[in-house]
Design an enzyme around this catalytic site. Structure first.
Site, PDB file in Angstrom:
ATOM      1  N   HIS A 231       0.824  -1.228   0.000  1.00 55.94           N
ATOM      2  CA  HIS A 231       0.000   0.000   0.000  1.00 55.94           C
ATOM      3  C   HIS A 231       0.855   1.275   0.000  1.00 55.94           C
ATOM      4  CE1 HIS A 231      -3.552  -2.469   0.923  1.00 55.94           C
ATOM      5  NE2 HIS A 231      -2.842  -3.055   1.879  1.00 55.94           N
TER       6      HIS A 231
HETATM    7  O1  RIB Z   1      -4.965   0.136   4.451  1.00 55.49           O
HETATM    8  C1  RIB Z   1      -3.577   0.041   4.272  1.00 55.49           C
HETATM    9  C2  RIB Z   1      -2.862   0.960   5.218  1.00 55.49           C
HETATM   10  O2  RIB Z   1      -3.059   0.522   6.557  1.00 55.49           O
HETATM   11  C3  RIB Z   1      -1.321   0.942   5.022  1.00 55.49           C
HETATM   12  O3  RIB Z   1      -0.801   2.194   5.360  1.00 55.49           O
HETATM   13  C4  RIB Z   1      -0.855  -0.086   6.007  1.00 55.49           C
HETATM   14  O4  RIB Z   1       0.491   0.145   6.456  1.00 55.49           O
HETATM   15  C5  RIB Z   1      -1.818   0.152   7.135  1.00 55.49           C
HETATM   16  O5  RIB Z   1      -1.311   1.225   7.910  1.00 55.49           O
END
Ligand code: RIB
Ligand code: CA
Length: 302
Positions: A231
């Protein structure tokens, strides 16, 4: 010409990968790392940020931030990132300490020292909301916020909400209404740019950095046989290769209560805010380009 950036993070395995890319890319000048409670508690996210900075032998200040969301009770993601937040690699125990400033104070000082800086939050936006509330003068020094979070195609905490926004929806609402240009890097793209098993296997054989990331990613409980979503790394990929993304400008707001709490809501037809927009929302990504770039970037790290 380098881009000055500040990262606000909750390492977290994908945050660790995003920090790796930011620290090692010559086009980016990472001035400060701040931490927030999110994937794990803020003492652990701070230790994890220090581990990454120490792993690369860099002198980048790390400042610890909010222990709790503004209003909503804290709920971690240790089921995804492990109890430590960064399992699968031994970083040792001598990785230094955070600076003697709070994240908000460090953010204010670092931003006001620059004419123009890009803010890259990859955790909940609690520190950002507190910063804008206490020191609104920083806004004119922020070129844009490139934020991992939100979704316009379903959530990963509920059917409506993505983790970073779900963790602190009130902070997210403050950020989206602050009048600073935002690039929304949400699940709409991060769940498409999955690291494939082939990429992950190649990573482990590349170099010391690849071995470290392979150790973390093989202990990461997000994703499926189709691949692992990095992500937070997508924020850095956007900064370096915006051409790999399809975006749409729209007004985005945040639901702060009820069953859809943490949902990001986009005025997709520009019908309800007099045509005004506050965010460039990433809606599609070249997933092959992301996998290729990820391996190439790590292979360049000595
Ligand atoms: O939904 C994904 C996010 O949530 C990313 O930043 C992951 O590290 C968690 O923090
Ligand atoms: Ca994160």
């Amino acid at each position: 010409m380098t881009t000055k950036i500040i990262m606000d993070t909750d390492p977290g395995i994908d945050d660790a990968a995003a920090l790796t890319m930011a620290i090692n890319n010559p086009s980016l000048d990472l001035k400060l790392i701040t931490t927030v409670a999110g994937n794990v508690t803020v003492d652990k996210t701070t230790a994890n940020a220090l581990k990454i900075v120490h792993f690369f032998g860099k002198d980048i200040p790390v400042a610890a931030g909010a222990e709790q969301p503004l209003i909503k009770p804290f709920e971690d993601a240790a089921r995804i990132h492990g109890e430590s937040g960064m399992p699968g690699y031994d970083f040792g125990t001598d990785y230094g300490k955070p600076i003697d400033k709070s994240a908000v104070e460090a953010l204010r000082d670092a931003i006001m020292a620059e004419d123009e800086v890009v803010l890259v939050p990859t955790g909940s936006y609690t520190n950002i909301a507190l910063l804008f509330s206490e020191y609104p003068e920083v806004k004119s020094h922020i070129k844009q916020i490139v934020a991992m979070g939100g979704s316009f195609s379903g959530g990963n905490m509920t059917s409506a909400a993505e983790f970073n926004v779900f963790t602190d929806p009130d902070a997210a609402k403050i950020m989206y209404n602050a009048g600073v240009p935002i690039v929304t890097v949400g699940l709409d793209v991060t769940l498409k740019a999955l690291l494939t098993a082939d990429t992950i296997e190649k990573l482990g054989k590349l170099n010391k950095t690849g071995e470290m990331l392979h150790g973390l990613i093989t202990h990461y409980n997000d994703g499926s046989d189709a691949g692992r979503p990095m992500h937070d790394v997508n924020t850095i990929f956007y900064l370096l290769h915006p051409e790999a993304f399809t975006t749409k400008d729209m007004w985005v707001d945040v639901q702060t209560d009820g069953p859809a709490i943490g949902a990001t809501v986009g005025d997709v037809r520009a019908a309800y805010h007099d045509g005004k927009t506050n965010a460039k929302v990433c809606l599609d990504i070249d997933a092959d380009a992301f996998n290729k770039w990820f391996l190439e970037e790590v292979s360049k790290i000595k």
